[in-house]
Structures are given as C-alpha cells and as structure tokens.
Design a protein around this motif. Structure first.
Motif, short mmCIF file in Angstrom:
data_model
loop_
_atom_site.label_atom_id
_atom_site.label_comp_id
_atom_site.label_asym_id
_atom_site.label_seq_id
_atom_site.Cartn_x
_atom_site.Cartn_y
_atom_site.Cartn_z
N UNK A 100 0.83 -1.20 0.00
CA UNK A 100 0.00 0.00 0.00
C UNK A 100 0.87 1.25 0.00
N UNK A 101 0.25 2.39 -0.19
CA UNK A 101 0.98 3.65 -0.13
C UNK A 101 1.38 3.94 1.32
N UNK A 102 2.43 4.73 1.49
CA UNK A 102 2.92 5.01 2.84
C UNK A 102 1.93 5.91 3.59
N UNK A 103 1.48 5.50 4.79
CA UNK A 103 0.47 6.27 5.51
C UNK A 103 1.05 7.23 6.55
N UNK A 104 2.32 7.60 6.42
CA UNK A 104 2.96 8.45 7.42
C UNK A 104 2.49 9.89 7.38
N UNK A 105 2.84 10.64 8.42
CA UNK A 105 2.41 12.03 8.54
C UNK A 105 2.93 12.88 7.39
N UNK A 106 4.21 12.70 7.04
CA UNK A 106 4.78 13.47 5.94
C UNK A 106 4.06 13.21 4.62
N UNK A 107 3.73 11.94 4.37
CA UNK A 107 3.01 11.60 3.15
C UNK A 107 1.63 12.26 3.11
N UNK A 108 0.97 12.27 4.26
CA UNK A 108 -0.35 12.91 4.33
C UNK A 108 -0.23 14.42 4.11
N UNK A 109 0.80 15.02 4.70
CA UNK A 109 0.98 16.47 4.55
C UNK A 109 1.28 16.85 3.10
#
Length: 305
Positions: free
Chosen positions: A136-145
């Motif tokens: 899956x795509x990376x669900x980290x904070x940086x990715x969301x931002x």
C-alpha cells in the motif's frame, strides 16, 4: 553447530523440493499461502524483471516538485528495438534496500514521478508497462501532509485517459490505493502467486472481524488470489510463477504480443475501452454468490456492534 555436528541436510532439502514441485501450482495453495509467497524475501521485484526483459534501461528520477522516491522505479527501456516506459514499485532485494525503499510503500513524490513519466510516454508515443508490488501507499504524517491521497487520485484520473497503451503486471502484493496508483491499464495480468486486494488480510481481520489472528480466514473470504480475480474478470490472465528468468520471458512475450495489437489501435479507441473496462469491474451477474464466504467468516466472530 554446523562445524560440530556436520548435519546431512540433503535428504531434507530433497523432500522440500519435492513438496515445492507438488505445490507449485496455485490449485494446491490456499489464499493465505499466496499471501505468504507474495511477501517472500528475495522474491524478484520490478527492477529484476526490468533488467531481464530490457536490452537496456535508463532510470529516470524525481517528480520535479519535491524529490525522488526510491520506492518507485521508472525509466525508459529498449525491448527488441522498441522504446517502452517502465514504472514499478520497488521493495528492495535485502534488508538494507527494504529500508531504503520503505518496503515498497511510496510517498506522494513516487506517484507524481510515475505520473510525470506516464505523461512523457504519451507525449513521445511510448507504451507503458507497470509492475505492482506494494502492501500500500505510505500512511505516514509526511506523506499525508504532501498529499498522498490527491497524488493517487490524480494518477487514477490521468492513467485512465492516457492516449498510449498501458500494460499492468501484479508481480507480488497488490495492496490498496498504493497498487491502484499505477494499476490502471488496458490489460491487467497477475503472477499466479501474487495477490490483489483493497486491504491486507491483517487489516481486514482487525477492522471487520475485530480479531487480527483471523488473517487466514480473511484472506480466503477476500478472494484476492489470481485464480479468484480471473474468475471475476478483474484481470485478463495469469502468468505462471516460475524462476525469474522463465517468468520474465513469459512477461516479455506477453508485452510484445499485446503491444503489437494495442499500438495499432487509434488512441481514442484505447481510452474508450479502458474506461469501459474500469467501469465494468464490480458488476455482479449470473448469480455468482461471491459474498457467501464472508457470511461464514462473520458468523464465527463476535457481534460487530
């Protein structure tokens, strides 16, 4: 211990090889077995298949917006004199590469790099071949931002209307939106031990069954193997999962055959039939009660109140 005891492992290895030969086809494997095989360390990835398929390959980097994502590989390869744009998820071949490539989970810049290369391919009339292998795509904070959801959505929109042939191969895990971000094409193929689903079995078990230990039951209920998805017409065909060289040769044969057919069609026809195929996924007809296994799984769990 090996130096002290000097064990004879030949008999055990011969027995394991015999079992592997007997269970080499998907018919002898459960859905969970396919999940395990799709995640197996050392399984050939996108870079390995690109190197085996292409006579030469030039990797391209960066999304021209933020940076380069090593979890997404892309570039131009020559296959029997024909230039093809290759895009794929990259997990890495060992622990160090796994960490560098974030275990194949791309950030937004990875999907934007894939989009840039896809638009470039359309501009210069090159067909596109995508290799999917990601949980899956990376669900980290940086990715969301940085807009991971928007990046995947933009890829879905643009890939569905690109005026150039697109072939997609699921070579390992095909998980969630991370797979869909480069998974829209004219033809979709799966290796026989690959899996393709909206969520991992562990996620399904945790969220819907409220019990992470029921991942095996979830995998069976989700119908995520190549055999099941071929029955539901989600994929076009299954490619035998052999050693890397043989599998790459089969994929190369499929690529050359399909591109000879697709490249002869007008671009407008490609887009029209691609969208028709996408919209046809999920239609249920003929009384196939695909949802029955889900009832069996839910009946064994606690109330989901």
């Amino acid at each position: 211990m090996h130096e002290e005891q000097k064990p004879d492992l030949k008999q055990s290895l011969d027995h394991m090889e015999t079992l592997a030969e007997q269970q080499g086809s998907q018919e002898g494997l459960s859905s969970w077995d396919c999940v395990v095989r799709s995640r197996q360390q050392g399984r050939p990835g996108a870079k390995a298949y690109i190197d085996l398929i292409c006579d030469s390959f030039m990797e391209l980097h960066g999304d021209r917006l933020y940076g380069d994502d090593p979890a997404m590989i892309g570039g131009i390869g020559m296959v029997e004199g024909k230039a093809i744009t290759f895009i794929g998820n990259r997990k890495g071949a060992n622990f160090r590469e796994n960490v560098l490539c974030n275990y194949g989970m791309s950030n937004p810049e990875g999907y934007r790099k894939a989009l840039r290369l896809a638009k470039q391919a359309e501009k210069f009339g090159r067909p596109i071949v995508c290799f999917i292998d990601t949980p899956g795509a990376y669900p980290g904070l940086g990715a969301e931002e940085r807009g991971i959801g928007e990046a995947i959505a933009q890829n879905l929109k643009v890939f569905s209307t690109l005026k150039t042939p697109i072939l997609v191969f699921i070579i390992g895990e095909g998980g969630s939106g991370g797979a869909l971000g480069i998974g829209v094409g004219d033809k979709l193929y799966m290796l026989e031990h690959a899996v393709y689903s909206v969520i991992t079995p562990e996620g399904f078990a945790s969220i819907l069954l409220r019990d992470p230990s029921k991942a095996k039951e979830a995998a069976e209920a989700m119908k995520m193997t190549a055999r099941h998805l071929k029955e539901f017409s989600v994929i076009h065909d299954i490619i035998p999962d052999r050693n890397a060289e043989e599998t790459a040769a089969l994929m190369k044969q499929t690529i050359l055959r399909d591109l000879e057919n697709l490249c002869s069609k007008p671009a407008q026809h490609l887009v029209r039939y691609r969208i028709k195929k996408i919209r046809g996924i999920g239609e249920v007809s003929g009384g196939k009660e695909w949802w029955q296994p889900l009832l069996g799984v839910f009946s064994k769990t606690e109330s989901l109140r």
